[in-house]
Scaffold this active site. Structure first.
Site, mmCIF file in Angstrom:
data_model
loop_
_atom_site.group_PDB
_atom_site.id
_atom_site.type_symbol
_atom_site.label_atom_id
_atom_site.label_comp_id
_atom_site.label_asym_id
_atom_site.label_seq_id
_atom_site.Cartn_x
_atom_site.Cartn_y
_atom_site.Cartn_z
ATOM 1 N N ASP A 13 0.809 -1.223 0.000
ATOM 2 C CA ASP A 13 0.000 0.000 0.000
ATOM 3 C C ASP A 13 0.843 1.273 0.000
ATOM 4 O O ASP A 13 0.468 2.297 0.568
ATOM 5 C CB ASP A 13 -0.967 0.009 1.203
ATOM 6 C CG ASP A 13 -1.864 -1.215 1.213
ATOM 7 O OD1 ASP A 13 -2.250 -1.650 0.121
ATOM 8 O OD2 ASP A 13 -2.171 -1.713 2.304
ATOM 9 N N LYS A 16 1.794 2.061 -5.113
ATOM 10 C CA LYS A 16 2.351 1.498 -6.355
ATOM 11 C C LYS A 16 1.415 1.747 -7.538
ATOM 12 O O LYS A 16 1.866 2.068 -8.635
ATOM 13 C CB LYS A 16 2.562 -0.026 -6.195
ATOM 14 C CG LYS A 16 3.552 -0.383 -5.087
ATOM 15 C CD LYS A 16 3.644 -1.887 -4.885
ATOM 16 C CE LYS A 16 2.389 -2.514 -4.318
ATOM 17 N NZ LYS A 16 2.058 -2.145 -2.940
ATOM 18 N N GLY A 40 -4.566 -4.411 -3.730
ATOM 19 C CA GLY A 40 -5.544 -3.363 -4.049
ATOM 20 C C GLY A 40 -4.750 -2.142 -4.464
ATOM 21 O O GLY A 40 -4.117 -1.502 -3.626
ATOM 22 N N HIS A 41 -4.731 -1.857 -5.763
ATOM 23 C CA HIS A 41 -3.926 -0.746 -6.285
ATOM 24 C C HIS A 41 -4.874 0.357 -6.745
ATOM 25 O O HIS A 41 -5.656 0.161 -7.673
ATOM 26 C CB HIS A 41 -3.042 -1.228 -7.437
ATOM 27 C CG HIS A 41 -2.026 -2.251 -7.001
ATOM 28 N ND1 HIS A 41 -1.172 -2.884 -7.867
ATOM 29 C CD2 HIS A 41 -1.725 -2.732 -5.768
ATOM 30 C CE1 HIS A 41 -0.399 -3.726 -7.181
ATOM 31 N NE2 HIS A 41 -0.717 -3.655 -5.908
ATOM 32 N N GLN A 223 1.958 -6.112 -3.198
ATOM 33 C CA GLN A 223 2.458 -6.211 -1.815
ATOM 34 C C GLN A 223 3.757 -5.408 -1.665
ATOM 35 O O GLN A 223 3.903 -4.412 -2.341
ATOM 36 C CB GLN A 223 2.626 -7.678 -1.400
ATOM 37 C CG GLN A 223 1.307 -8.432 -1.182
ATOM 38 C CD GLN A 223 0.683 -8.950 -2.448
ATOM 39 O OE1 GLN A 223 1.349 -9.572 -3.248
ATOM 40 N NE2 GLN A 223 -0.592 -8.692 -2.638
ATOM 41 N N LYS A 330 2.769 10.202 -0.836
ATOM 42 C CA LYS A 330 1.979 10.714 0.290
ATOM 43 C C LYS A 330 2.733 11.701 1.172
ATOM 44 O O LYS A 330 2.516 11.776 2.383
ATOM 45 C CB LYS A 330 1.401 9.547 1.101
ATOM 46 C CG LYS A 330 0.609 8.583 0.207
ATOM 47 C CD LYS A 330 -0.178 7.539 0.938
ATOM 48 C CE LYS A 330 -1.567 7.988 1.264
ATOM 49 N NZ LYS A 330 -2.498 6.880 1.535
HETATM 50 P P1 GDP Z 1 -0.790 0.264 -3.544
HETATM 51 O O1 GDP Z 1 -1.398 -1.000 -3.058
HETATM 52 O O2 GDP Z 1 0.678 0.329 -3.295
HETATM 53 O O3 GDP Z 1 -1.123 0.573 -4.981
HETATM 54 O O4 GDP Z 1 -1.440 1.440 -2.674
HETATM 55 P P2 GDP Z 1 -3.011 1.600 -2.297
HETATM 56 O O5 GDP Z 1 -3.761 2.008 -3.510
HETATM 57 O O6 GDP Z 1 -3.480 0.406 -1.549
HETATM 58 O O7 GDP Z 1 -2.934 2.762 -1.213
HETATM 59 C C1 GDP Z 1 -2.421 4.020 -1.543
HETATM 60 C C2 GDP Z 1 -3.534 5.068 -1.285
HETATM 61 O O8 GDP Z 1 -2.961 6.355 -1.223
HETATM 62 C C3 GDP Z 1 -4.563 5.137 -2.396
HETATM 63 O O9 GDP Z 1 -5.802 5.487 -1.831
HETATM 64 C C4 GDP Z 1 -4.050 6.273 -3.287
HETATM 65 O O10 GDP Z 1 -5.078 6.916 -4.025
HETATM 66 C C5 GDP Z 1 -3.463 7.193 -2.264
HETATM 67 N N1 GDP Z 1 -2.313 7.989 -2.714
HETATM 68 C C6 GDP Z 1 -1.300 7.627 -3.551
HETATM 69 N N2 GDP Z 1 -0.365 8.608 -3.611
HETATM 70 C C7 GDP Z 1 -0.801 9.595 -2.796
HETATM 71 C C8 GDP Z 1 -0.240 10.849 -2.400
HETATM 72 O O11 GDP Z 1 0.837 11.238 -2.799
HETATM 73 N N3 GDP Z 1 -0.964 11.582 -1.491
HETATM 74 C C9 GDP Z 1 -2.155 11.168 -0.993
HETATM 75 N N4 GDP Z 1 -2.773 11.948 -0.110
HETATM 76 N N5 GDP Z 1 -2.698 9.987 -1.353
HETATM 77 C C10 GDP Z 1 -2.030 9.211 -2.226
HETATM 78 P P1 IMO Z 2 -0.926 -4.253 -2.173
HETATM 79 O O1 IMO Z 2 -0.478 -4.827 -3.506
HETATM 80 C C1 IMO Z 2 -1.011 -4.616 2.168
HETATM 81 C C2 IMO Z 2 -1.063 -8.682 3.821
HETATM 82 C C3 IMO Z 2 -2.301 -9.129 4.555
HETATM 83 C C4 IMO Z 2 -1.676 -10.088 5.561
HETATM 84 C C5 IMO Z 2 -0.575 -10.744 4.754
HETATM 85 C C6 IMO Z 2 -0.947 -12.102 4.180
HETATM 86 O O2 IMO Z 2 -2.224 -3.527 -2.249
HETATM 87 O O3 IMO Z 2 0.177 -3.465 -1.558
HETATM 88 P P2 IMO Z 2 -2.503 -12.793 2.131
HETATM 89 O O4 IMO Z 2 -3.972 -12.585 1.910
HETATM 90 O O5 IMO Z 2 -1.647 -12.213 1.072
HETATM 91 O O6 IMO Z 2 -2.149 -14.235 2.402
HETATM 92 O O7 IMO Z 2 -2.204 -12.016 3.530
HETATM 93 O O8 IMO Z 2 -0.265 -9.854 3.694
HETATM 94 N N1 IMO Z 2 -1.296 -8.182 2.433
HETATM 95 C C7 IMO Z 2 -1.234 -6.885 2.082
HETATM 96 N N2 IMO Z 2 -1.047 -5.785 2.837
HETATM 97 N N3 IMO Z 2 -1.126 -4.507 0.834
HETATM 98 C C8 IMO Z 2 -1.284 -5.602 0.049
HETATM 99 O O9 IMO Z 2 -1.249 -5.551 -1.287
HETATM 100 C C9 IMO Z 2 -1.395 -6.873 0.686
HETATM 101 N N4 IMO Z 2 -1.574 -8.134 0.239
HETATM 102 C C10 IMO Z 2 -1.500 -8.914 1.312
HETATM 103 O O10 IMO Z 2 -2.945 -8.045 5.173
HETATM 104 O O11 IMO Z 2 -1.050 -9.354 6.593
HETATM 105 MG MG MG Z 3 -2.922 -1.642 -1.787
#
Ligand code: GDP
Ligand code: IMO
Ligand code: MG
Length: 434
Positions: A13, A16, A40-41, A223, A330
Site C-alpha cells: 500500500d 504502487k 488493491g492498487h 504487496q 503521500k
Molecule cells: P498500492 O497498493 O501500493 O497501490 O497502494 P493503495 O492504492 O493500496 O494505497 C495508496 C492510497 O494512497 C490510495 O488510496 C491512493 O489513491 C493514495 N495515494 C497515492 N499517492 C498519494 C499521495 O501522494 N498523497 C495522498 N494523499 N494519497 C495518495
Molecule cells: P498491495 O499490492 C497490504 C497482507 C495481509 C496479511 C498478509 C498475508 O495492495 O500493496 P494474504 O492474503 O496475502 O495471504 O495475507 O499480507 N497483504 C497486504 N497488505 N497490501 C497488500 O497488497 C497486501 N496483500 C496482502 O494483510 O497481513
Molecule cells: Mg494496496
C-alpha cells in the site's frame, strides 16, 4: 530504452498503483508478476477512483499492453468482475490485456482453507482471506490448476474432483470444505473462463518479443518487500515473491533484460494484518496519519496500522531489490506535523542494531531509535514542481536521501496523476521518465 521493475519497499500500500499508472505513459507494457486479488492498487483519474486487484495499473492508458504473468494467481470470478467494472468506464481489455496461460487459479476451496486456517491457528496472520496462500501451496505441491488447463474441460473437472477429495480428507469434520461440490465449482468457473480465454498467451513469449522489438516494459509488483515470502517478516508475509527477483520467475523474462528497479516508498509506514512493526504508533499521531492518509485497506477495508518511516527497513529494501531510485508517496500527509521522525536504529536487549534483523522474534522486541526532523507545517497537497515545496520540506527530502543513500526521482503529493513531481535524476533520465 529501459525495462523497469516497480516494487513496494514496505508492507504494501505504498502507492504502487498511482506510480505505475503515472509513469506507464513512458512504457509500452505493464506486467504483474505475482500475488493475486489480495492486492488493491488505487488509481485516480479525474473524478474516477479505480481499485485494481488483478489487472495491471497500466490498463487505464490507451494503447498500453497489460499482462498478467505466470507468477500471478487468478480468481476467475474476481477477474471478470474487475474487467466488467473497467468496461463500464469505457476501458476495453480486448487487444490490450493478455493472461499468461500458466498462471494458477485461486478456487473457492482455497478461500475456505485460507479463512479457516487463519482463524484456527495460534499464529494468526490476518490474511486478506482471498485464498492466496492455499493457491500457492497447491502450486508448490504441484497439484494446482493452471488457467490454461481449462481449455480441456474434462481434465479440469477431473483435477477439481481429485483436489477437493484430497482437501476434504485433510480437514476436520466441521470444516466448510465438506460442503464443497467440485461439479458446482466446475459449472461456476467455466463461464468466467470463456469470458477471458481469448486473452490467454505464453506471457514470457509476448514480453520477450516486445523487448526484442525495443519496447519498454514496466513490471508491477504487488504487496511489498517486507511481505515477500523469502525476504519479508516471515511468517507474517504473503505467499509470493514480491521483491524484484519475482519479476523474472513470474514473467519468464531473464534478469539481464531488465534495466533496474524503482522502489515505491510511502513517507510514513503502514501495515495491514498481524506481525511486528517497530515504528507503529498506537497514539494520536498514528490516528492522525491514518485519518490524513485515509489508511483503510483497498481490498478488505481494514484500518491500516500506521507509524513513522523506518530507515532500517528501507535500507534493507534497497539491498534486497537493488533499488536504483525511489518514488516517495503521500508526502502531503506529513504537512501538519511539527516534528517528523525517522527510525535510524533499533534497540534490542541493550544492543543497537543498524541492520534489519529478519527474524520475527527479534523484530517484535526492537525499539526504534529516532532522528527528529522539523516539519514544514504548510500544505504541499497537489504541488507538482520541486520549487513549490517549502524549504523545510526540501531539507527533509535531502536528509532522507542522505540517510538512505539513494536518490528520490518521483515525489507524490496527492492521489492524482498530475499531483506528482518528476525529478531529472540520472536514473530517471536513463529510464526515460523525464
Ligand atoms: P498500492 O497498493 O501500493 O497501490 O497502494 P493503495 O492504492 O493500496 O494505497 C495508496 C492510497 O494512497 C490510495 O488510496 C491512493 O489513491 C493514495 N495515494 C497515492 N499517492 C498519494 C499521495 O501522494 N498523497 C495522498 N494523499 N494519497 C495518495
Ligand atoms: P498491495 O499490492 C497490504 C497482507 C495481509 C496479511 C498478509 C498475508 O495492495 O500493496 P494474504 O492474503 O496475502 O495471504 O495475507 O499480507 N497483504 C497486504 N497488505 N497490501 C497488500 O497488497 C497486501 N496483500 C496482502 O494483510 O497481513
Ligand atoms: Mg494496496
Amino acid at each position: 530504452m529501459a525495462n523497469v521493475i516497480v516494487v513496494g519497499t514496505q508492507w504494501g500500500d505504498e502507492g504502487k498503483g498511482k506510480i505505475v499508472d503515472t509513469i506507464s505513459e513512458s512504457f509500452d507494457a505493464v506486467a504483474r508478476y505475482q500475488g493475486g486479488n489480495n492486492a488493491g492498487h488505487t488509481v485516480v483519474v479525474g473524478k474516477e477512483k479505480i481499485i485494481l486487484h488483478l489487472v495491471p495499473s497500466g490498463i487505464l492508458r490507451k494503447g498500453k499492453t497489460c499482462i498478467l504473468g505466470n507468477g500471478v494467481v487468478i480468481d476467475l470470478p474476481a477477474l471478470t468482475h474487475e474487467l466488467n467494472q473497467l468496461r463500464r468506464l469505457a476501458v476495453k481489455p480486448e487487444g490490450h490485456l493478455y493472461i499468461g496461460k500458466n498462471a494458477h487459479l485461486v478456487l473457492p476451496y482455497h478461500q475456505i482453507l485460507d479463512k479457516e486456517r487463519d482463524q484456527s491457528t495460534t499464529r494468526r496472520l490476518g490474511t486478506t482471506g482471498r485464498g492466496i496462500g492455499p493457491a500457492y501451496v497447491d502450486k508448490a505441491a504441484r497439484v494446482g490448476i493452471r488457467i490454461g488447463d481449462l481449455f480441456d474441460p474434462t481434465l479440469f473437472q477431473e483435477r477439481l474432483r481429485t483436489n477437493v477429495a484430497d482437501k476434504q480428507a485433510h480437514v476436520p469434520k466441521e470444516s466448510a470444505l465438506h460442503a464443497v461440490d467440485p461439479e458446482a465449482i466446475f459449472r461456476e468457473q467455466m463461464p468466467h473462463f470463456r469470458e477471458v480465454q481469448t486473452f490467454l498467451v505464453d506471457a514470457s513469449s509476448v514480453l520477450n518479443r516486445m523487448i526484442d522489438e525495443g519496447k519498454k516494459i514496466l513490471f508491477e509488483g504487488a504487496q511489498g518487500t517486507l511481505l515477500d515470502v523469502d525476504m519479508g517478516t516471515f511468517p507474517y508475509v504473503t505467499s509470493s515473491s514480491a521483491t524484484a527477483g519475482g519479476a523474472c520467475t513470474g514473467t519468464g523474462v531473464g534478469p539481464t533484460r531488465i534495466n533496474g528497479v524503482l522502489g515505491v516508498m510511502k513517507a510514513y509506514t503502514t501495515r495491514v494484518g498481524e506481525g511486528p512493526f517497530p515504528t507503529e504508533l498506537k497514539d494520536n499521531t498514528g490516528d492522525e496519519l491514518r485519518n490524513r492518509g485515509e489508511e483503510y485497506g483497498a481490498t478488505t477495508g481494514r484500518p491500516r496500522r500506521c507509524g513513522w518511516l523506518d530507515a532500517i527497513c528501507l535500507r534493507y529494501a534497497i539491498r534486497v531489490n537493488d533499488l536504483r531510485t525511489v518514488a516517495l508517496t503521500k508526502l502531503d500527509v506529513l504537512d501538519p506535523f511539527p516534528v517528523l521522525k525517522i527510525c535510524q536504529a533499533y534497540r534490542y536487549r541493550g544492543q543497537t542494531l543498524e541492520e534489519f534483523p529478519n527474524e520475527t522474534d527479534i523484530l517484535s522486541e526492537c525499539q526504534p531509535v529516532y532522528e527528529e526532523i522539523e516539519g514544514w507545517q504548510e500544505s504541499t497537497a497537489g504541488r507538482n514542481a520541486i520549487g513549490e515545496l517549502p524549504k523545510k520540506c526540501r531539507a527533509f527530502l535531502d536528509r532522507l536521501e542522505a540517510i538512505l543513500g539513494i536518490n528520490i526521482s518521483i515525489i507524490s503529493t496527492g492521489p492524482e496523476r498530475d499531483q506528482t513531481i518528476l525529478l531529472p535524476t540520472p536514473t530517471a533520465k536513463q529510464w526515460g521518465l523525464v
